[in-house]
Design a protein around this motif. Sequence first.
Motif, PDB file in Angstrom:
ATOM      1  N   ALA A  18       0.868  -1.180   0.000  1.00  0.00           N
ATOM      2  CA  ALA A  18       0.000   0.000   0.000  1.00  0.00           C
ATOM      3  C   ALA A  18       0.899   1.222   0.000  1.00  0.00           C
ATOM      4  N   VAL A  19       1.438   1.521  -1.181  1.00  0.00           N
ATOM      5  CA  VAL A  19       2.450   2.563  -1.324  1.00  0.00           C
ATOM      6  C   VAL A  19       1.984   3.621  -2.319  1.00  0.00           C
ATOM      7  N   VAL A  20       2.721   4.708  -2.363  1.00  0.00           N
ATOM      8  CA  VAL A  20       2.420   5.771  -3.320  1.00  0.00           C
ATOM      9  C   VAL A  20       2.677   5.255  -4.738  1.00  0.00           C
ATOM     10  N   ARG A  21       1.709   5.476  -5.632  1.00  0.00           N
ATOM     11  CA  ARG A  21       1.818   4.979  -7.000  1.00  0.00           C
ATOM     12  C   ARG A  21       1.618   6.117  -8.003  1.00  0.00           C
ATOM     13  N   ASP A  22       2.103   5.899  -9.213  1.00  0.00           N
ATOM     14  CA  ASP A  22       1.978   6.925 -10.245  1.00  0.00           C
ATOM     15  C   ASP A  22       0.644   6.797 -10.973  1.00  0.00           C
ATOM     16  N   GLU A  23       0.493   7.588 -12.054  1.00  0.00           N
ATOM     17  CA  GLU A  23      -0.774   7.612 -12.790  1.00  0.00           C
ATOM     18  C   GLU A  23      -1.124   6.256 -13.412  1.00  0.00           C
ATOM     19  N   ARG A  24      -0.105   5.437 -13.664  1.00  0.00           N
ATOM     20  CA  ARG A  24      -0.349   4.119 -14.268  1.00  0.00           C
ATOM     21  C   ARG A  24      -0.589   3.039 -13.209  1.00  0.00           C
ATOM     22  N   GLY A  25      -0.533   3.429 -11.923  1.00  0.00           N
ATOM     23  CA  GLY A  25      -0.736   2.467 -10.858  1.00  0.00           C
ATOM     24  C   GLY A  25       0.521   1.734 -10.441  1.00  0.00           C
ATOM     25  N   LEU A  26       1.671   2.157 -10.964  1.00  0.00           N
ATOM     26  CA  LEU A  26       2.933   1.507 -10.610  1.00  0.00           C
ATOM     27  C   LEU A  26       3.557   2.187  -9.397  1.00  0.00           C
ATOM     28  N   PRO A  27       4.236   1.426  -8.516  1.00  0.00           N
ATOM     29  CA  PRO A  27       4.863   2.027  -7.340  1.00  0.00           C
ATOM     30  C   PRO A  27       5.900   3.070  -7.725  1.00  0.00           C
ATOM     31  N   VAL A  28       5.897   4.181  -7.009  1.00  0.00           N
ATOM     32  CA  VAL A  28       6.928   5.210  -7.190  1.00  0.00           C
ATOM     33  C   VAL A  28       8.147   4.783  -6.391  1.00  0.00           C
ATOM     34  N   ILE A  29       9.266   4.560  -7.073  1.00  0.00           N
ATOM     35  CA  ILE A  29      10.461   4.031  -6.421  1.00  0.00           C
ATOM     36  C   ILE A  29      11.583   5.049  -6.465  1.00  0.00           C
ATOM     37  N   ASN A  30      12.129   5.349  -5.291  1.00  0.00           N
ATOM     38  CA  ASN A  30      13.307   6.212  -5.171  1.00  0.00           C
ATOM     39  C   ASN A  30      14.515   5.290  -5.026  1.00  0.00           C
ATOM     40  N   LYS A  31      15.235   5.093  -6.120  1.00  0.00           N
ATOM     41  CA  LYS A  31      16.335   4.124  -6.120  1.00  0.00           C
ATOM     42  C   LYS A  31      17.459   4.510  -5.168  1.00  0.00           C
ATOM     43  N   SER A  32      17.572   5.804  -4.845  1.00  0.00           N
ATOM     44  CA  SER A  32      18.644   6.220  -3.936  1.00  0.00           C
ATOM     45  C   SER A  32      18.407   5.746  -2.507  1.00  0.00           C
ATOM     46  N   LEU A  33      17.161   5.362  -2.202  1.00  0.00           N
ATOM     47  CA  LEU A  33      16.842   4.884  -0.853  1.00  0.00           C
ATOM     48  C   LEU A  33      16.751   3.364  -0.770  1.00  0.00           C
ATOM     49  N   ALA A  34      16.672   2.685  -1.916  1.00  0.00           N
ATOM     50  CA  ALA A  34      16.452   1.242  -1.931  1.00  0.00           C
ATOM     51  C   ALA A  34      17.707   0.478  -1.518  1.00  0.00           C
ATOM     52  N   VAL A  35      17.509  -0.609  -0.767  1.00  0.00           N
ATOM     53  CA  VAL A  35      18.601  -1.528  -0.439  1.00  0.00           C
ATOM     54  C   VAL A  35      18.409  -2.867  -1.138  1.00  0.00           C
ATOM     55  N   ILE A  36      17.176  -3.119  -1.643  1.00  0.00           N
ATOM     56  CA  ILE A  36      16.899  -4.302  -2.448  1.00  0.00           C
ATOM     57  C   ILE A  36      15.950  -3.886  -3.574  1.00  0.00           C
ATOM     58  N   THR A  37      15.801  -4.756  -4.561  1.00  0.00           N
ATOM     59  CA  THR A  37      14.905  -4.473  -5.683  1.00  0.00           C
ATOM     60  C   THR A  37      13.455  -4.782  -5.288  1.00  0.00           C
ATOM     61  N   LEU A  38      12.535  -4.344  -6.146  1.00  0.00           N
ATOM     62  CA  LEU A  38      11.127  -4.622  -5.898  1.00  0.00           C
ATOM     63  C   LEU A  38      10.860  -6.124  -5.914  1.00  0.00           C
ATOM     64  N   ASP A  39      11.496  -6.850  -6.829  1.00  0.00           N
ATOM     65  CA  ASP A  39      11.322  -8.307  -6.879  1.00  0.00           C
ATOM     66  C   ASP A  39      11.836  -8.961  -5.598  1.00  0.00           C
ATOM     67  N   GLU A  40      12.969  -8.493  -5.094  1.00  0.00           N
ATOM     68  CA  GLU A  40      13.508  -9.056  -3.852  1.00  0.00           C
ATOM     69  C   GLU A  40      12.600  -8.731  -2.664  1.00  0.00           C
ATOM     70  N   PHE A  41      12.033  -7.524  -2.662  1.00  0.00           N
ATOM     71  CA  PHE A  41      11.124  -7.148  -1.574  1.00  0.00           C
ATOM     72  C   PHE A  41       9.873  -8.026  -1.608  1.00  0.00           C
ATOM     73  N   THR A  42       9.353  -8.296  -2.811  1.00  0.00           N
ATOM     74  CA  THR A  42       8.189  -9.179  -2.954  1.00  0.00           C
ATOM     75  C   THR A  42       8.512 -10.575  -2.444  1.00  0.00           C
ATOM     76  N   ALA A  43       9.690 -11.069  -2.791  1.00  0.00           N
ATOM     77  CA  ALA A  43      10.097 -12.403  -2.330  1.00  0.00           C
ATOM     78  C   ALA A  43      10.239 -12.425  -0.811  1.00  0.00           C
ATOM     79  N   LEU A  44      10.752 -11.348  -0.240  1.00  0.00           N
ATOM     80  CA  LEU A  44      10.916 -11.262   1.210  1.00  0.00           C
ATOM     81  C   LEU A  44       9.569 -11.338   1.916  1.00  0.00           C
ATOM     82  N   GLN A  45       8.567 -10.629   1.382  1.00  0.00           N
ATOM     83  CA  GLN A  45       7.238 -10.667   2.010  1.00  0.00           C
ATOM     84  C   GLN A  45       6.616 -12.059   1.906  1.00  0.00           C
TER      85      GLN A  45
END
Length: 438
Positions: A264-291
Amino acid sequence: MNVNKVRRCALYARLSITKEESVSIIRQLDSCRRYAEARGWEVVGEFIDDGVSATANRPEDRKGWTALLAAGGFDAVVIWKVDRLARRVLDFLHAAEMLQQCSAGLVAVEDPIDMTSPQGRAFAVMLAVFGEMEAEAIRARVRSARAHLIKDGRWAGGGIPYGYLSAANPDGPGRVLVKDPERLQWLTKAVMMALNGATVYGITKWLTDEGAPLPGGRSSKRTPGNVEWNYHTVNRLLRNPILAGMMPRNPGRGRNAKDVDPFAVVRDERGLPVINKSLAVITLDEFTALQDILNSRESPQVRKRRSRETTSPFLSRVASCDTCDVYMCRGTNQKRPVLYCPKCKQTLSRATLDPYLVKRLLAERGGEPLAGVTVQDSWDTVGADDLARREILLTQLESLRIRRGVVGRYFDEERVLLRWLPAGSGGHSDPAGPSKAR
């Protein structure tokens, strides 16, 4: 209520939080006193609820309002405005009904309420409706402002995630999140351990054994006042979408990490998550796998049975969570005995709760008859047997509910919603489960 027959009145004031633009408790009471004086009414009592939200707390669950109803001896209750009493229509109607049962009416200084006629009662309800609408409008403005800040890449405030810092925005006003070099190594290692199959408890133990800096402070060195990491802190850390550079859509912290949707995150007009890569420590795929890994473990990864701390059974299946309507469980938090809700994870220290309940039981019910003697005599007889003490408590108890409080606050009696059975009822216990006390 006929205002012409009012002779005595009680004053009531409430405030959620003091701000520069808010109407203080003192100003509310002063206004109510002037109103009563102008009509020649005798003020027989003043009651306040300071620091109490009308949205989160029903009138009957507030200490000041409960004391007002118990005091009695008045013909009317004077408040500054309707929203000081309630911000939900049902709460307002219930409070007005309670006053009617006390043969008293409600008067608002700033709202022209005359509840002597059907039209006046209808108008009072309309004011309560507007108060509820205003509360929702405030929440909407907060959500909108937060979304705007996040869209601009700025930090919207609140608790700063572990492994990050709030810094001045180099590109304009406000503040932004940046990685904390001191804690980032611990955060990254913990996430990698979880992805490789380590349990939350295992990671918790590793962080404690290695002396990892705790959340909240800047120093990585432990002091005598510091305590070990706990399971729920680590579990929440691993479910924070900031790990993949995403910002939660909802401000604040969820009650239960497992029940909060990490996507439940902030998303853009297309419904995709807004990702700030400078803050990320893992990728979106890795985060999904972690959950997926965390959710696949059906039971909490607690300590092995042989290493768990034993706790007193005095309140076993006795207290229930006022929010979730389930029994609270006994356990430990940082080696201290607590009650905790298995759903929303609220906790309350038993080091203060148990003595508080015992004191009230003996002071308020000690003289009640029980098995041919009194509650006090029975209590003295069983001594330190906590199971026997529990049975005595249940003979007198109608309901014991614990509501959520402010994190970090010392023991707050207002969190404990305690009701005894009617005097002389003989006592009983209901094994069927908790039931809401209204």
